[in-house]
Motif scaffolding. Structure first.
Motif, short mmCIF file in Angstrom:
data_model
loop_
_atom_site.label_atom_id
_atom_site.label_comp_id
_atom_site.label_asym_id
_atom_site.label_seq_id
_atom_site.Cartn_x
_atom_site.Cartn_y
_atom_site.Cartn_z
N GLY A 10 0.80 15.76 8.88
CA GLY A 10 0.46 16.37 10.30
C GLY A 10 0.29 15.12 11.39
N ALA A 11 0.22 13.94 11.02
CA ALA A 11 0.32 12.85 11.85
C ALA A 11 1.46 11.99 12.10
N THR A 12 1.99 11.59 13.24
CA THR A 12 3.27 10.94 13.41
C THR A 12 2.90 9.38 13.01
N VAL A 13 3.59 8.76 12.27
CA VAL A 13 3.73 7.31 11.77
C VAL A 13 4.91 6.65 12.26
N MET A 14 4.68 5.52 12.77
CA MET A 14 5.89 4.66 13.03
C MET A 14 5.87 3.48 11.97
N TYR A 15 7.05 3.33 11.25
CA TYR A 15 7.25 2.29 10.45
C TYR A 15 8.20 1.31 11.08
N VAL A 16 7.72 -0.18 10.76
CA VAL A 16 8.50 -1.13 11.53
C VAL A 16 8.87 -2.44 10.49
N THR A 17 9.90 -2.71 10.52
CA THR A 17 10.32 -3.93 9.71
C THR A 17 10.09 -5.24 10.55
N GLY A 18 9.43 -6.23 9.69
CA GLY A 18 9.54 -7.44 10.18
C GLY A 18 10.54 -8.22 9.71
N PHE A 19 11.63 -8.80 10.58
CA PHE A 19 12.82 -9.46 9.96
C PHE A 19 12.17 -10.76 9.30
N LEU A 20 11.44 -11.49 10.25
CA LEU A 20 11.06 -12.99 9.74
C LEU A 20 9.98 -12.90 8.67
N SER A 21 9.04 -11.83 8.90
CA SER A 21 7.83 -11.91 7.94
C SER A 21 8.02 -10.88 6.48
N ASN A 22 9.24 -10.46 6.47
CA ASN A 22 9.69 -9.63 5.22
C ASN A 22 8.61 -8.80 4.87
N THR A 23 7.96 -7.96 5.94
CA THR A 23 6.83 -7.04 5.86
C THR A 23 7.40 -5.96 6.48
N LEU A 24 6.55 -4.53 5.78
CA LEU A 24 6.97 -3.13 6.61
C LEU A 24 5.44 -3.09 6.98
#
Length: 119
Positions: free
Chosen positions: A90-104
């Motif tokens: 029920g909650a909106t979550v944003m997923y962001v990729t970090g290009f240089l950090s190799n992190t989600l």
């Protein structure tokens, strides 16, 4: 005269988001982006703009076209590259990729808080 824009286009090199009201087909500049914008997405009536060069995501209210400011800040060197939204319990979550950090990054878009980092 033609209503609010219902189509948004990112002009990356111009660092601008254009809005188009498709019933009249007239594009209008809406908001300047940050440095090196890569992606745009709409979620919950807000247009989010991912700015890789500024390590942030900025926001604009879709109905009023008012600039809302920085929605999420990332540490220097993250270089956010792409993002998507999901509904979790029920909650909106944003997923962001970090290009240089190799992190989600899992982010609460309402607060801008980074909830989790996955490497």
């Amino acid at each position: 005269e033609g209503g609010s824009p219902d189509l948004f286009v990112l002009l990356g090199l111009a660092s601008t988001v254009m809005g188009v009201t498709t019933t009249i087909g007239l594009p209008v500049p809406l908001v300047n982006t940050g440095s090196n914008p890569n992606q745009i997405a709409v979620s919950g009536g807000v247009l989010y703009i991912l700015n890789s060069g500024d390590n942030n995501v900025t926001a604009m209210d879709v109905s009023t076209t008012k600039y809302l400011g920085v929605a999420v800040n990332f540490d220097p060197g993250v270089n956010p590259y792409d993002f998507a939204f999901a509904d979790l319990d029920g909650a909106t979550v944003m997923y962001v990729t970090g290009f240089l950090s190799n992190t989600l990054y899992e982010v609460d878009p309402a607060t801008g808080k980074i909830l989790r980092k996955v490497q």
